[in-house]
Design an enzyme around this catalytic site. Sequence first.
Site, PDB file in Angstrom:
ATOM      1  N   LYS A 206      51.904  48.423  43.207  1.00 21.69           N
ATOM      2  CA  LYS A 206      51.144  49.670  43.198  1.00 21.69           C
ATOM      3  C   LYS A 206      51.054  50.242  44.610  1.00 21.69           C
ATOM      4  CE  LYS A 206      46.555  51.392  42.053  1.00 21.69           C
ATOM      5  NZ  LYS A 206      45.259  51.107  41.453  1.00 21.69           N
ATOM      6  N   GLU A 212      53.674  39.594  50.164  1.00 20.05           N
ATOM      7  CA  GLU A 212      54.495  38.662  49.379  1.00 20.05           C
ATOM      8  C   GLU A 212      55.635  39.413  48.674  1.00 20.05           C
ATOM      9  OE1 GLU A 212      51.268  39.000  49.412  1.00 20.05           O
ATOM     10  OE2 GLU A 212      50.210  37.092  49.235  1.00 20.05           O
ATOM     11  N   GLY A 267      45.532  47.522  39.045  1.00 19.61           N
ATOM     12  CA  GLY A 267      46.672  46.593  38.997  1.00 19.61           C
ATOM     13  C   GLY A 267      46.613  45.662  37.794  1.00 19.61           C
ATOM     14  N   ARG A 268      45.446  45.078  37.541  1.00 16.77           N
ATOM     15  CA  ARG A 268      45.353  44.080  36.451  1.00 16.77           C
ATOM     16  C   ARG A 268      45.276  44.729  35.073  1.00 16.77           C
ATOM     17  NH1 ARG A 268      41.409  44.021  40.069  1.00 16.77           N
ATOM     18  NH2 ARG A 268      39.288  44.601  39.499  1.00 16.77           N
ATOM     19  N   GLU A 353      39.097  38.601  38.689  1.00 14.80           N
ATOM     20  CA  GLU A 353      39.227  39.603  39.747  1.00 14.80           C
ATOM     21  C   GLU A 353      38.322  40.810  39.435  1.00 14.80           C
ATOM     22  OE1 GLU A 353      42.966  40.228  42.390  1.00 14.80           O
ATOM     23  OE2 GLU A 353      43.064  41.825  40.912  1.00 14.80           O
ATOM     24  N   HIS A 384      45.584  16.898  24.447  1.00 14.26           N
ATOM     25  CA  HIS A 384      46.001  15.594  24.954  1.00 14.26           C
ATOM     26  C   HIS A 384      45.779  15.495  26.459  1.00 14.26           C
ATOM     27  CE1 HIS A 384      47.618  14.437  21.068  1.00 14.26           C
ATOM     28  NE2 HIS A 384      47.918  15.727  20.948  1.00 14.26           N
ATOM     29  N   LYS A 512      43.593  38.011  53.263  1.00 13.73           N
ATOM     30  CA  LYS A 512      44.829  38.711  53.656  1.00 13.73           C
ATOM     31  C   LYS A 512      44.800  39.031  55.145  1.00 13.73           C
ATOM     32  CE  LYS A 512      45.767  41.258  49.354  1.00 13.73           C
ATOM     33  NZ  LYS A 512      45.821  42.562  48.731  1.00 13.73           N
TER      34      LYS A 512
END
Length: 547
Positions: A206, A212, A267-268, A353, A384, A512
């Site tokens: 965005k 990254e 974004g999410r 977030e 399990h 950041k």
Amino acid sequence: MEARQSLPVWQALEQHATDMKTKHMKDLFAQDPKRFEKFSVTLPKILFDYSKNLIDSKTLELLIQLAKDCEVEQWREKMFAGEHINTTEDRAVLHVALRDKLDTPKILDGVDINQQIASTQQQMSAFCDRVRSGQWQGYSGKAITDIVSIGVGGSNLGPQMVTEALHQYSDGQLTMHYVSNVDGTQIANVLKPLNPETVLFIVSSKTFTTTETMTNANTAMHWLTDAAKDDSIIAKHFVAVSANKANAIKFGIAQENIFNMWDWVGGRFSLWSAIGLPIALDIGFDQFKELLDGAQEIDQHFLTTELENNIPALMALLSLWNTTFLGAQSQAILPYDQSLHMLSAYLQQAEMESNGKSVNWQGDKVDYPTVPSIWGELGINGQHAFYQYLHQSNNVVPADFIGSVESVTPVEGHHETLMANFFAQTQALMQGVTEQEVRADLKMRGRSDDYIDKVAPHKVHLGNRPTNTFLMKRISPRSIGNLIALYEHKIFVQGIVLQICSFDQWGVELGKTLANKIQQELNSGDVNSAHDSSTKGLLTHYHAMKK
Ligand code: F6P
């Protein structure tokens, strides 16, 4: 602004919680044969059963009253109308517009966003057709075979989760790959078997500033141009999705290869925008539209259904009940469907977030527990691994169980075993088993009294552990659209009731900023003497161990 705790209904809920903590769900079921009918909602593609929560009719009444007193309905209108409810960033929150019908203009801050959305969808559709039909060719004239989507957080989790969920709906025309981690191992492993002549990269960001993603995109670009020995071929192999066109162009993406998104899409919540391009490439644009339609069905349900039968509102209120009033600290997401193996990772970002915050809209510290931490795993694998904890630890973990009536990949005998466990687990978590029952069972099996005394306490399950069950007919673009939109609106309602700004994420900034500074030290070999002794010690050792 009135604090939520000062609402009479909040105080009534606190009182009521004290009373409910003395009750057991097993007894509530025994007392009311209609409990399931009372506490479940059925939509065409999804059934929501919330009867296995520690609630009664009064709990529900109070929770609904709380939602009303917090003006959830009015806030819902504001969100759909495009008011700037993301107050700290002064933005509208309009991911719902992305799956709307787009047949009439929708003016936001003077611009017709429906026209913008429609035009980007046309661009996506045409692009998907060209790539999927082999018309779009790489630098040597060959058709594209592999898509590598580069992005992180909301620019990765949604598209990747849905691609995995809808794998059976792909014709396999293209092979999809995702790179999100800046750890070079991931991109190196993804690129290793690929042929640069037939790879198309989608850089999804965005902001187009995320370190990254930019690092991975740079590596991809060098890999490609080293192989092609020609920089002019980038336009045949790189497209971008971004709200920051200028940065994408600066990075080297051809203007016509940029798919727009907008600051009113968080974004999410962005998989419905061009951020969902990898999904559309994989399953075709028509099926991508069905995903949007599925979400739109829930938007309509959320917008028009009274709170008493409104699934997202109920999900939010139950989470609040379990967390803020009954004291749970985490919430498990347990899909019994292999294709939903990334769902908990996706919801971790979506919920944590959004609402993992501790100040209210005004910036005042709230002194009630807000949202639980979200975690989870495929149900059967979890059984399990960590279900021991769900059944017998001192911590109560409310859980969402998600399953389908039909498997998308039927293999004889498997689905019934899977679903038998699905139904059994919520029953066991609710009922538990008392020491008396354990003893009677062991006695019946002929065990000695000594053995029974020793083992019985270990076999007790207290039960009374809350679960929600979501039952879908089968995984499909529409049902996945339903499911995700339910959680999105749950998050919204929770934020309103808790007075939390759900649509910013300031909590990711500090790390950041510090990482940027520390990276300079890693590059130079220096250690800033102003660091705390731990950070200084770690950096010094890092430099020493590198030598
Ligand atoms: O750092 C968190 C975050 O900002 C998320 O909110 C977002 O989804 C992700 O990074 C990726 O951001 P972008 O799409 O701008 O690269």
